[in-house]
Enzyme design. Structure first.
Site, PDB file in Angstrom:
ATOM      1  N   HIS A   6       0.717  -0.729  -0.727  1.00 27.44           N
ATOM      2  CA  HIS A   6       0.112  -0.216   0.145  1.00 27.44           C
ATOM      3  C   HIS A   6       1.197   1.334  -0.020  1.00 27.44           C
ATOM      4  CE1 HIS A   6      -2.992   2.655   2.573  1.00 27.44           C
ATOM      5  NE2 HIS A   6      -3.407   2.507   1.221  1.00 27.44           N
ATOM      6  N   HIS A  49      -0.666  10.810  -2.135  1.00 30.71           N
ATOM      7  CA  HIS A  49      -2.151  10.768  -1.937  1.00 30.71           C
ATOM      8  C   HIS A  49      -3.649  11.270  -1.506  1.00 30.71           C
ATOM      9  CE1 HIS A  49      -5.503   9.352   0.887  1.00 30.71           C
ATOM     10  NE2 HIS A  49      -5.444   8.070   0.683  1.00 30.71           N
ATOM     11  N   GLU A 109      -4.752   4.227  -8.460  1.00 28.33           N
ATOM     12  CA  GLU A 109      -5.135   4.860  -7.873  1.00 28.33           C
ATOM     13  C   GLU A 109      -5.011   5.983  -8.094  1.00 28.33           C
ATOM     14  OE1 GLU A 109      -7.652   6.366  -4.472  1.00 28.33           O
ATOM     15  OE2 GLU A 109      -6.659   4.766  -4.010  1.00 28.33           O
TER      16      GLU A 109
END
Length: 248
Positions: A6, A49, A109
């Site tokens: 992750h 992120h 993502e």
């Protein structure tokens, strides 16, 4: 259980940095690495992120308000390792391309559920940019695209009909709802504590559950997840911060 890193090995190294990805790439039998992309003010794809740079750098403000050259001047503390910077997706591809062409996967993502990054001043949108870069590198079979934004997956499907897509949400049932609604995803990416469907209802779908957990510079807790319990819930893959603790 398939194990993903992750944001790289983000428990021991700064998340979404080349250092964290380099460490993850050395782990044998790792299924893949997950990362997040956003667009700069001048239309460059960068790996970070948060929509803001405040938490991970000494800077302040939104990623979309910085030019790439300005972002590159920000530092990411890395303890006794050299200071890191926010990488471009091209830098990540340069680092991982050999591994990606020999079996490692990359979950990209798209962080576009807050700001859709539709493209301004005639520039391509985020979806167009990332699909073009993946195709230029010949990495289509190594990449899984994911996002919370169902319309983004629909757009990705029009750009690459064969793309592997995963829909993100907190609850497994909300992921399934979006799939049934026609977003084009073939995989569910729910939060690992929100598996509110039965294993039978999830059967036939890749279920890549993500964790939040402790991130660098927080110290490792020494705890481990019960993989048998997660498998019994129908989870096929787990995306976690400390993959090196689960793969020998």
């Amino acid at each position: 259980m398939k194990i993903w890193a992750h944001r790289g090995c983000s428990q021991r190294y700064p998340e979404n940095t080349l250092l964290a990805f380099e460490k993850a790439a050395t782990i044998q039998n790792l299924e893949g690495i997950e990362l997040d992309i956003q667009l700069t003010k001048d239309g460059e794809l960068v790996v970070i992120h948060d929509e803001r740079v405040d938490r991970t750098t000494e800077g302040m403000g939104f990623v979309r308000d910085y030019k790439l050259s300005e972002l590159k001047r920000l530092h990411i503390y890395a303890d006794n390792h050299p200071s890191q910077s926010i990488p471009t997706i091209d830098e990540v591809f340069d680092l991982l391309e050999t591994r990606l062409k020999s079996g490692l996967k990359l979950n990209i993502e798209l962080k576009n559920s807050v700001y859709p990054y539709d493209g301004i001043h005639g520039m391509p949108c985020m979806e167009e940019k990332i699909v073009e870069k993946v195709h230029q590198r010949g990495l289509q079979k190594a990449v899984v695209y994911s996002t919370f934004y169902a319309k983004s997956l629909e757009k990705l499907k029009t750009l690459d009909a064969d793309a592997e897509l995963g829909i993100l949400d907190s609850k497994a049932s909300d992921c399934m709802y979006k799939i049934k609604g026609g977003c084009g995803a073939s995989a569910l990416h729910p939060f690992w504590r929100e598996i509110d469907l039965t294993a039978k209802q999830l059967e036939g779908y890749p279920v890549r559950a993500w964790m939040s957990g402790h991130l660098y510079p927080e110290k490792p807790t020494g705890g481990r997840l019960d993989m048998g319990m997660l498998e019994a819930k129908g989870i096929t893959d787990i995306i976690l911060n400390e993959p090196e603790e689960y793969i020998s």
